[in-house]
Structure formats: structure tokens, C-alpha cells
Design a protein around this motif. Sequence first.
Motif, PDB file in Angstrom:
ATOM      1  N   GLU A 172       0.765  -1.070   0.126  1.00 31.81           N
ATOM      2  CA  GLU A 172      -0.014   0.079   0.058  1.00 31.81           C
ATOM      3  C   GLU A 172       0.923   1.123   0.085  1.00 31.81           C
ATOM      4  OE1 GLU A 172      -0.677  -2.959   0.962  1.00 31.81           O
ATOM      5  OE2 GLU A 172      -2.668  -2.825   0.271  1.00 31.81           O
ATOM      6  N   HIS A 212       0.208   5.260  -7.428  1.00 27.75           N
ATOM      7  CA  HIS A 212      -0.994   5.840  -7.834  1.00 27.75           C
ATOM      8  C   HIS A 212      -0.904   7.121  -6.787  1.00 27.75           C
ATOM      9  CE1 HIS A 212      -3.005   3.335 -10.352  1.00 27.75           C
ATOM     10  NE2 HIS A 212      -2.479   2.155  -9.887  1.00 27.75           N
ATOM     11  N   TYR A 259      -8.470  -8.723   4.613  1.00 26.76           N
ATOM     12  CA  TYR A 259      -9.787  -8.313   4.499  1.00 26.76           C
ATOM     13  C   TYR A 259     -10.872  -8.881   3.375  1.00 26.76           C
ATOM     14  CZ  TYR A 259      -8.353  -4.345   7.341  1.00 26.76           C
ATOM     15  OH  TYR A 259      -7.789  -3.547   8.351  1.00 26.76           O
ATOM     16  N   PRO A 298     -15.452   0.332  -1.040  1.00 24.07           N
ATOM     17  CA  PRO A 298     -15.598  -0.286  -2.343  1.00 24.07           C
ATOM     18  C   PRO A 298     -14.612  -1.448  -2.517  1.00 24.07           C
ATOM     19  CG  PRO A 298     -14.662   1.956  -2.532  1.00 24.07           C
ATOM     20  CD  PRO A 298     -14.954   1.837  -0.990  1.00 24.07           C
ATOM     21  N   PHE A 342     -14.889   1.098  10.899  1.00 26.62           N
ATOM     22  CA  PHE A 342     -14.326  -0.083  10.972  1.00 26.62           C
ATOM     23  C   PHE A 342     -14.372  -0.398  12.570  1.00 26.62           C
ATOM     24  CE2 PHE A 342     -12.319   0.490   6.899  1.00 26.62           C
ATOM     25  CZ  PHE A 342     -12.371  -0.717   6.446  1.00 26.62           C
TER      26      PHE A 342
HETATM   27  C1  LIG Z   1      -7.856   1.264 -15.698  1.00 27.47           C
HETATM   28  C2  LIG Z   1      -7.458   0.637 -14.397  1.00 27.47           C
HETATM   29  C3  LIG Z   1      -6.682   1.781 -13.276  1.00 27.47           C
HETATM   30  C4  LIG Z   1      -5.837   1.212 -12.314  1.00 27.47           C
HETATM   31  C5  LIG Z   1      -6.151   1.804 -10.957  1.00 27.47           C
HETATM   32  C6  LIG Z   1      -5.537   1.109  -9.949  1.00 27.47           C
HETATM   33  C7  LIG Z   1      -6.398   1.115  -8.753  1.00 27.47           C
HETATM   34  C8  LIG Z   1      -5.868   0.128  -7.558  1.00 27.47           C
HETATM   35  C9  LIG Z   1      -7.135   0.079  -6.613  1.00 27.47           C
HETATM   36  C10 LIG Z   1      -6.635  -0.734  -5.483  1.00 27.47           C
HETATM   37  C11 LIG Z   1      -7.748  -1.025  -4.534  1.00 27.47           C
HETATM   38  C12 LIG Z   1      -7.618  -1.622  -3.445  1.00 27.47           C
HETATM   39  C13 LIG Z   1      -7.148  -0.887  -2.362  1.00 27.47           C
HETATM   40  C14 LIG Z   1      -6.943  -1.635  -1.001  1.00 27.47           C
HETATM   41  C15 LIG Z   1      -6.125  -1.210   0.091  1.00 27.47           C
HETATM   42  C16 LIG Z   1      -6.073  -1.923   1.329  1.00 27.47           C
HETATM   43  O1  LIG Z   1      -5.372  -3.140   1.136  1.00 27.47           O
HETATM   44  C17 LIG Z   1      -5.698  -1.107   2.436  1.00 27.47           C
HETATM   45  C18 LIG Z   1      -5.569  -1.598   3.709  1.00 27.47           C
HETATM   46  O2  LIG Z   1      -5.011  -0.893   4.598  1.00 27.47           O
HETATM   47  C19 LIG Z   1      -5.275  -1.125   5.974  1.00 27.47           C
HETATM   48  O3  LIG Z   1      -6.540  -1.408   6.218  1.00 27.47           O
HETATM   49  C20 LIG Z   1      -7.429  -0.357   6.961  1.00 27.47           C
HETATM   50  C21 LIG Z   1      -8.675  -0.428   6.285  1.00 27.47           C
HETATM   51  O4  LIG Z   1      -8.546   0.293   5.029  1.00 27.47           O
HETATM   52  C22 LIG Z   1      -6.627   0.796   7.311  1.00 27.47           C
HETATM   53  O5  LIG Z   1      -7.607   1.629   7.985  1.00 27.47           O
HETATM   54  C23 LIG Z   1      -5.422   0.376   8.033  1.00 27.47           C
HETATM   55  O6  LIG Z   1      -4.881   1.519   8.270  1.00 27.47           O
HETATM   56  C24 LIG Z   1      -4.583  -0.053   6.845  1.00 27.47           C
HETATM   57  O7  LIG Z   1      -3.467  -0.873   7.402  1.00 27.47           O
HETATM   58  N1  LIG Z   1      -6.435  -0.012   2.460  1.00 27.47           N
HETATM   59  C25 LIG Z   1      -6.359   1.238   2.031  1.00 27.47           C
HETATM   60  O8  LIG Z   1      -5.239   1.344   1.656  1.00 27.47           O
HETATM   61  C26 LIG Z   1      -7.104   2.308   2.291  1.00 27.47           C
HETATM   62  C27 LIG Z   1      -7.281   3.296   1.303  1.00 27.47           C
HETATM   63  C28 LIG Z   1      -7.644   2.457   0.118  1.00 27.47           C
HETATM   64  C29 LIG Z   1      -7.917   3.393  -1.112  1.00 27.47           C
HETATM   65  C30 LIG Z   1      -8.423   2.341  -2.110  1.00 27.47           C
HETATM   66  C31 LIG Z   1      -9.318   3.175  -3.293  1.00 27.47           C
HETATM   67  C32 LIG Z   1     -10.267   2.163  -3.920  1.00 27.47           C
HETATM   68  C33 LIG Z   1     -10.843   2.474  -4.997  1.00 27.47           C
HETATM   69  C34 LIG Z   1     -11.889   1.814  -5.837  1.00 27.47           C
HETATM   70  C35 LIG Z   1     -11.581   0.388  -5.977  1.00 27.47           C
HETATM   71  C36 LIG Z   1     -12.651  -0.254  -6.570  1.00 27.47           C
HETATM   72  C37 LIG Z   1     -12.785  -1.671  -6.017  1.00 27.47           C
HETATM   73  C38 LIG Z   1     -12.240  -2.668  -6.790  1.00 27.47           C
HETATM   74  C39 LIG Z   1     -12.031  -4.065  -6.141  1.00 27.47           C
HETATM   75  C40 LIG Z   1     -10.983  -4.742  -6.544  1.00 27.47           C
HETATM   76  C41 LIG Z   1      -9.722  -4.122  -6.557  1.00 27.47           C
HETATM   77  C42 LIG Z   1      -8.483  -4.788  -6.081  1.00 27.47           C
END
Ligand SMILES: CCCCCCCCCCCCC/C=C/[C@@H](O)[C@H](CO[C@@H]1O[C@H](CO)[C@@H](O)[C@H](O)[C@H]1O)NC(=O)CCCCCCCCCCCCCCCCC
Length: 492
Positions: A178, A186, A319, A357, A443
Motif C-alpha cells: 500500500e 498511484h 480483508y 468499495p 471499522f
Molecule cells: C484502468 C485501471 C486503473 C487502475 C487503478 C488501480 C486502482 C487500484 C485500486 C486498488 C484498490 C485496493 C485498495 C485496498 C487497499 C487496502 O489493502 C488497504 C488496507 O489498509 C489497511 O486497512 C485498513 C482499512 O482500510 C486501514 O485503515 C489500515 O490503516 C491499513 O493498514 N486500505 C487502504 O489502503 C485504504 C485506502 C484504500 C483506497 C482504495 C481506493 C479504492 C478505489 C476503488 C476500488 C474499487 C474496488 C475494486 C475491487 C478490486 C480491486 C482490487
Amino acid sequence: SPWKEEPVKKFPEDFLFGAGSAAYQVEGAWDEDGKGESIWDDFMHNKPWLMIAQDGSSGDVASDSYHNLERDIQIIRELGLDSYRFSISWPRLLPSGFPDQVNEAAIQYYNNLINELLKHNIEPIVTIYHWDLPKSLQDLGGWTNPNIAQWYEDYARIVFDNFSNRVKLWLTINEPNEICYLGYGHVLEAPALNASGIADYLCAKNLVIAHARAYRLYTSQYKPLHGGRVGIVFSANWHVPLNPDSEADKLADTLHFQAKFGIYANPIFGYGGFPKEYSERVAEKSAAQGFPRSRLPEFSEEEKQFVLGSYDFMGVNHYTGQLVTAENVPEYAVPSLLDDTGADLITLDEWKQSTSPWIKWMPNSLYNQLLELGSLYPGVDFYITENGWSGSTGLVDDDRVDYLRSCLQQCLDAVADGVRLKGYYTWSLMDSFEWAFGYGARFGLYEIDFEDPKRPHTPRKSALVYKHIIKTRAIDYDYAPDSLVMTIDEGH
Ligand SMILES: CCCCCCCCCCCCC/C=C/[C@@H](O)[C@H](CO[C@@H]1O[C@H](CO)[C@@H](O)[C@H](O)[C@H]1O)NC(=O)CCCCCCCCCCCCCCCCC
């Protein structure tokens, strides 16, 4: 094994039940008592248009834990937790990012927290870095600058000097993927560099070396005195090929797993350096794209040996899960990590959706993930350092209760099948600032009212259910609390 002989599977007495938090998400007091600016302060204040929540929120006050230490201790005691996971804020401890000034107010705050936990027999597990890099270091390139390995070791030394006589469980870095992919590749996390396929790979190499430096520092200078253990935390969500008979899907799944997990885990827990298949893929792509060398940096033999084996255990944040396919892959940016994987991720409509999401409830994903990790890394001890369900406001959180019970059942099943799982930390103790989602995704076992300057906390139903599981060390699916009143039990 005691796990198999019980008619109802029970968690052993030495299994650690905990809950977690992270400094930027709960502390607030972003510029008080000499704290320096972090990349998340900068992100929220100066690039608010990148937030998903688009509501101008920030972690400036968050759950206000910096001013509410007694309240946090109270709720930890109410739950009867064996252990509490929190992180130290690098810019709070070292306002310039370097050890030229050490902030006494920060030492005082973390000392108070640790001492209060120990007073009540609660084991602290401390994350040294949970994403809040000092902005001053980002101005020098942050995790893309190889010097960060030394800067991080200098910071870790101050942490160990001050706290290792009492803290016995250490997590060097939370979620390398991340940090590197979402933050440098990103714009979804700070520093929002948006340079995937290059910056995320530089970050990956520097980060694992930084981790190893802290591990080796601890092992040589602090472990002989205090005997603690040091690990690193990976996010590990479960992935399987969409079509298990398709060679293309299987390859995409392997490369995707290596890109998100293997490039961090293999140098430390595997055979050393970046995974072979992924290194070859990025080298081929880089050559075809006209780069004079692979965008994925190499480890020297000396670096490989230094990093390899630098662990006492692995922390796993889990998760959700997805299905991986090589079919109909979107046109990714070139270069980029996703383009390098050639993979697309699919979820099924029938999986329950959380408020976040990216979190859907994929059945049995935690069990499958633990089994895979246990077979990839035999003999390694694991802790689930995060697992949780996001909802919205409200105290009757039945979805979270169901998810919690299911995930703990999967932990029991994995242990019965031989996985060396030593503890489970639910995410999270209380509602907090959920990064780019602001306060929109909740959460917490405890609800926090972010409209109220006093940030009052109220237990949710899941808090009572978790407390009952911890107390009985078993999952009683029929247990339903009579009320949502929480008190501290005798002995806590
Ligand atoms: C044309 C293609 C364009 C490509 C765009 C790529 C986008 C990548 C999207 C990746 C999304 C997955 C994000 C997941 C992140 C988690 O692993 C991470 C976990 O962090 C821990 O979790 C706790 C709860 O969040 C947090 O509080 C704690 O501190 C931490 O240790 N979570 C995060 O990083 C939080 C922010 C995430 C921001 C994600 C934005 C997602 C946007 C929409 C995604 C659509 C969903 C599609 C599902 C499948 C994708 C993998």
C-alpha cells in the motif's frame, strides 16, 4: 494438538486477541507539542481533491487519542483485550525526520500509553511505521531514495532506545504494497506520486532493506537485553485464477501475487531478492519499452543475504479477495505495475459489499490465505495483524458480528490444519480517519462521534460479541448481548 481434541474448537490460552489502530488515524493533535508535518498532513491539507471522500476531512483531530489516553485504555480494558496494536508517529517523535531533535512530549505520550497497557496486563504490539512519513524526508525522495534505509534505521534506534525495555512485539512497517503501490504508484495514498512501474519498484527495494536494517539492529543490540520479537506486516488478500483450467489466468494470478505480495515477502521470507517470474516479466517489458535496464531494481548478492531471514514472524492484514483473469484486461498505463502483471481482478455480485468499495466478503478467503502462507513459509509464525469489516454509523452492526465470527472460525480451522497462527487483531478498536475515505467508512468496535469535539465513544454490538469470544476463547454463535453496556471485568 489441543485444537483437535476439543469438542468445540477453542483458542489456546496464549493466543493473543487484540485490536489495532494507527497514529495518523486516531491521534489527532497534528501540529501540537512539537510534532513535525507528515506526508498525510500534507496530502490532506494541500491535495484535498485527491481524496475519495471529497469532504475536506483530515486526521487533524481524528479520534483525538492524543488527548484521550485514559479513554482508550478504558475501552481496551472493557473489551478484555490481551494485546493492543498501535503505531508510533515518526514526525511526532522526530519532528525533522532525523534524530537531531527528539521530541520529549512524544516520548512521554508513548511511555504513558505503554505503561498503562502493561499496568493492566495488556501486551503492546507496536508498529514503527504506519504510513506517516515526515514530509521533510519525502522532500528528499522518501521511499524512492536509497538513503531512507539509513534514515529509517536511525529512527528505529530512537524507538528501541526508548521503548524496547517494555515492548516485546515489534512490527517494522505496515503494508509495503500500500505504501509503494498506492502511494508512489498511484494517487490513492500519500505521497500520491502516480509513477507506477518505476517509483513503486524503487520503493519496494528500499523498504525491504530498511526493514532488514531495523531487524538486524534490534537483533544485535536490543534482543540480547530484552528478548523481544520483530516482524513486518503485509496485506494479503486472497486471489485465485478466475478459470482454474486456464494457463493464462494461472500465470496472471502468479504474477499479480508476486507484484502485490511477493516483491516484499520473497526478499525476506522466500529465497531472496525479487521473485524470479516477476523479475523476468518486468525485464522483458522494460526492454520492449526501450528502457536500458529493468525498471525493477536488482539486489546485490550482499543485499540479498542481508535481507533474507530478517524476521521473527509475519504480520498479515486480510480483508477480502478477488478472482484473477488474463481475459479482457483493461488498457493499463504503460509502464505500470498492473500492465506488468497483465491481470485483471474480478469480484462476484453475490459477495456482500462493505462500505469500502474494495472490501467484499469472499467466502473462506482468510482460511485459504492462511493455508497458502503456511505452506509457502513452513515454520513461520503468523499474526493476523488486521481484519475487519467497514460499515457506517450505528451501534447494531450485525454484518460486522457475522464477519468477525466467520473470520475467527477460519483462524481456528487454519490452526487445526497446522498453520502457526499466534494471534488475531481486529481492525479496529474505534472508528478512525479512514485515509482517502475520511470518516465515511467505519471499522470500529466502538463508535466515535466525530461531530462532537469531545469525540465520545460508544460500544457497538460487535464489541460485546468480541469480548465474549475473548473471555470464553471460543465462538458461541448463539450469544447475543442483553444490552450494549460495557464495563471493565474483574482482573482487567
Ligand atoms: C484502468 C485501471 C486503473 C487502475 C487503478 C488501480 C486502482 C487500484 C485500486 C486498488 C484498490 C485496493 C485498495 C485496498 C487497499 C487496502 O489493502 C488497504 C488496507 O489498509 C489497511 O486497512 C485498513 C482499512 O482500510 C486501514 O485503515 C489500515 O490503516 C491499513 O493498514 N486500505 C487502504 O489502503 C485504504 C485506502 C484504500 C483506497 C482504495 C481506493 C479504492 C478505489 C476503488 C476500488 C474499487 C474496488 C475494486 C475491487 C478490486 C480491486 C482490487
